[in-house]
Design an enzyme around this catalytic site. Structure first.
Site, mmCIF file in Angstrom:
data_model
loop_
_atom_site.group_PDB
_atom_site.id
_atom_site.type_symbol
_atom_site.label_atom_id
_atom_site.label_comp_id
_atom_site.label_asym_id
_atom_site.label_seq_id
_atom_site.Cartn_x
_atom_site.Cartn_y
_atom_site.Cartn_z
ATOM 1 N N HIS A 72 0.758 -0.983 -0.029
ATOM 2 C CA HIS A 72 0.063 -0.048 -0.160
ATOM 3 C C HIS A 72 0.788 1.430 -0.198
ATOM 4 O O HIS A 72 0.730 2.250 -0.834
ATOM 5 C CB HIS A 72 -0.993 0.182 1.141
ATOM 6 C CG HIS A 72 -2.327 -0.797 1.248
ATOM 7 N ND1 HIS A 72 -3.321 -0.928 1.899
ATOM 8 C CD2 HIS A 72 -2.560 -1.978 0.015
ATOM 9 C CE1 HIS A 72 -3.934 -1.770 1.767
ATOM 10 N NE2 HIS A 72 -3.540 -2.704 0.628
ATOM 11 N N LYS A 90 -7.754 -0.254 3.718
ATOM 12 C CA LYS A 90 -7.344 -0.451 5.112
ATOM 13 C C LYS A 90 -6.454 -1.762 5.129
ATOM 14 O O LYS A 90 -6.886 -2.750 4.544
ATOM 15 C CB LYS A 90 -8.344 -0.417 6.143
ATOM 16 C CG LYS A 90 -9.321 -1.478 5.883
ATOM 17 C CD LYS A 90 -10.576 -1.456 6.702
ATOM 18 C CE LYS A 90 -11.654 -2.452 6.543
ATOM 19 N NZ LYS A 90 -12.303 -2.483 5.225
#
Length: 173
Positions: A72, A90
């Protein structure tokens, strides 16, 4: 103005997000696999590119990062450096120390960086909607709901700390 969306990641969560973008009437411009996975229909996006090609496209305004958890930060940084707004799945990064420079970069580039937690569909809010629908007026409501699912395949991300899993190990709850 309709924003052009790019998606980094081709898994189940990217598929779900693609459906939400379609529902919202957003332009699904390009998708990139971070692992080299080939997506036959590109999940409704009009182009299947590399990550670098995706963030370089001028018709991509927002990048949704749904790659593996440990990737990420790298993908968010690439998108921000290219001047894109970013919605990151997330966990946004693997640590606060990794997230802080990304927020600073977003601020410097005058871009939005946010984590994609959709609270509108959390179980507690469904209960509150039920009370509103039935015009009930409880003075106090206590909600308890375990969010998640039982993982039986220990080879999945849910159990692999090296790729960001293990957050909800039963022995740690």
């Amino acid at each position: 103005m309709t924003y052009g969306w790019g998606c980094i990641g081709t898994g189940k969560i990217a598929e779900a997000m693609s459906a939400q973008l379609l529902h919202a009437g957003a332009r699904r411009v390009a998708i990139a696999s971070s692992t080299g996975r080939v997506v036959d229909d590109w999940l409704g996006f009009s182009a299947n590119l590399t990550v670098e090609q995706l963030v370089a496209r001028p018709d991509v305004d927002v990048v949704y990062v749904a790659s593996g958890n440990v990737d990420h930060a790298r993908h968010i940084e690439l998108a921000l450096e290219a001047g894109k707004h970013v919605l990151g799945e997330k966990p946004l990064t693997m640590s606060q120390e990794t997230a802080e420079p990304l927020y600073a970069l977003a601020s410097h580039k005058n871009r939005i960086l946010m984590e994609g937690t959709f609270t509108a569909y959390l179980p507690g809010l469904e209960v509150l909607r039920m009370f509103r629908t039935h015009k009930a007026s409880p003075t106090r409501v206590a909600l308890h709901k375990q969010i998640g699912s039982h993982v039986t395949n220990h080879s999945t991300i849910g159990w692999n700390r090296a790729v960001g899993g293990g957050v909800y190990e039963p022995s740690r709850i």
